[in-house]
Each structure stands twice: as C-alpha cells, then as structure tokens.
Write an enzyme that holds these catalytic residues in place. Sequence first.
Site, PDB file in Angstrom:
ATOM      1  CB  THR A 123     -33.560  10.627  11.855  1.00  0.00           C
ATOM      2  OG1 THR A 123     -34.253  11.461  12.336  1.00  0.00           O
ATOM      3  CG2 THR A 123     -32.146  11.584  11.547  1.00  0.00           C
ATOM      4  CG  ASP A 124     -38.220   6.392  11.919  1.00  0.00           C
ATOM      5  OD1 ASP A 124     -39.352   7.044  12.546  1.00  0.00           O
ATOM      6  OD2 ASP A 124     -38.850   4.954  10.818  1.00  0.00           O
ATOM      7  CD1 TRP A 125     -39.320   7.017  18.362  1.00  0.00           C
ATOM      8  CD2 TRP A 125     -40.642   8.650  18.165  1.00  0.00           C
ATOM      9  NE1 TRP A 125     -39.741   7.120  19.700  1.00  0.00           N
ATOM     10  CE2 TRP A 125     -40.840   8.795  18.948  1.00  0.00           C
ATOM     11  CE3 TRP A 125     -41.394   9.426  16.707  1.00  0.00           C
ATOM     12  CZ2 TRP A 125     -41.186   9.459  20.050  1.00  0.00           C
ATOM     13  CZ3 TRP A 125     -41.979  10.308  17.652  1.00  0.00           C
ATOM     14  CH2 TRP A 125     -42.721   9.725  19.012  1.00  0.00           C
ATOM     15  CE  LYS A 126     -33.992   7.554  22.336  1.00  0.00           C
ATOM     16  NZ  LYS A 126     -34.872   6.813  23.376  1.00  0.00           N
ATOM     17  CG  ASP A 127     -33.855   5.823  13.876  1.00  0.00           C
ATOM     18  OD1 ASP A 127     -33.574   4.940  14.552  1.00  0.00           O
ATOM     19  OD2 ASP A 127     -34.759   5.059  13.027  1.00  0.00           O
TER      20      ASP A 127
END
Length: 270
Positions: free
Chosen positions: A231-235
């Site tokens: 995932t990307d940041w906090k997704d």
Amino acid sequence: ILDHKLGSIINTANNRARTPEKWNEIISQIQDIAVNESRLGIPIIYGIDAIHGATYTAGATFFPQEIGMAATWNPDLVKSAAEITAYETRASGIPWNFSPVLDLGRDPRFPRMWETFGEDVYLATEMGRQMIIGYQGIKNDVSQPYKVAATLKHFLGYSVPYSGKDRTPAYIPEMELRERHLPVFKGAIDAGAKSVMINSGLINGMPVHASKNIITDLLKRELQFTGVVVTDWKDIDNLHSRDKVASSPKEAVKIAINAGIDMSMIPYDY
C-alpha cells in the site's frame, strides 16, 4: 518488531541524510533484533524513497527528477542513474527502493508532475523499463550487493484525478485506462519489477486499495505479477476514515487483503 511482529520498516520523510556508516549501524541493529530475538528469525525489509538518487544518504549522487530525465530522451542515461542509485542505496544497507514512478504526466494540474516521465506512453514505458534494469540488474538478481528491488508506483491511474489534487478520485474510461496507463506498468512488470505500490485514490468511485478487479484480476492475473503488492501511506486505514467503505479499521484490513494487498504501509499506528 517483537511485540507487534513487524515485517518491514519504511523510512519517514523527516529523516535527515545519514552517512552510509550510520545507515549500516541502524540497519544492523534492526536486523539483530529481527533475526536473533524474534520467534521466526526473519529479517526486516527496509524501504526508502530513492527516486532521484539516494537522497537520504549523505554524500550520495543526486539526479534530476524523472521529468528532467525524460526530457533527455536518453534511456541509457536513465539506466546509468538507476545503477548508481542502486549502488549507493545498497551501500547504506537498504535493499528496497520505492521507485520508479510510472504515473503518466497527462494533467498539468497534478502536483507531482515532476515525479513522472511525462505524458508520452512509449517514452515513459521505455524509461521505466531501463530503471528496472538499472535498479535490479539484467537478471533481476537483487541478492547482488549492488542492486535493489524496485517498486512501481502508483498502480493505476494515480496522476489524473478529476480535481487535479493528489490522492483524490479519478474518472477514467476502461479504454483510456488500458491504452494509456496500463502499458507503462506492463513494460516494467515484464522487465521483472519486484514490487508494486497501489494508487492512493479512487477510480470510478472505487478505492483502488479495495479493488479486487484492479489488484488481483488485472495486476496479478492478467499481467501475471508475482511480486509484493504494498500500500501507500496509510491507505488501508483510509478505506475506513476517508472513503467510508469499511465500518472499522479491522474491516478495512479485511477488504484490502481480499482485494489482493500483500503489505500495509502504516505510519505511527502499531
């Protein structure tokens, strides 16, 4: 690592550049705990954004951002820059790089235009392929001491949001998605890329991190990608807190895993 069973650590944006010696000291301390004290003894994988050189390593070589490299129309130059970046990143003890950015720069409002190889599908595909060769080597053997695992980002259609703002919904017809946005990623996957990072936004009303159609059916089955999907940041949390498709953070994890996510990038919250 011991209490929460972490599998990876991402470098954070507020970290200053450190010398290779300091990086190796830090990474060695992390691995000593993971290998010698944890139950399974599996090493931690440390990931970093070395997108135009090893920017978190003191004394490393900086290169122009991708839009500047694309302007040269010189694939050999791009490959050489990736080789140097891989060498200097791995010299810091870090084996995993969150690069290249393969989003097409087709909307001038997009605030991360400078990270892209521009609007041309063919040029971006070729430049991306050369970066994979530079990062991972012609045989994709990232166990070699001068190579790193590459990460393609952000799958898929990240750079054409309807509002022009980062991490916001996009409305992309199937033909547009396949003819313009997909070939760049396919070229890099065919070149052997080891990991893929997912689009933080939504496509046609569906959060991409919740989309089995995009992550499993398209990426893993149709493109036959067998590496790590991160995932990307906090997704994953965003599926609950922002997109409201999950009733709780726990259900957000379930939705993302069932969609095909392999690894979650979580800042701050164990």
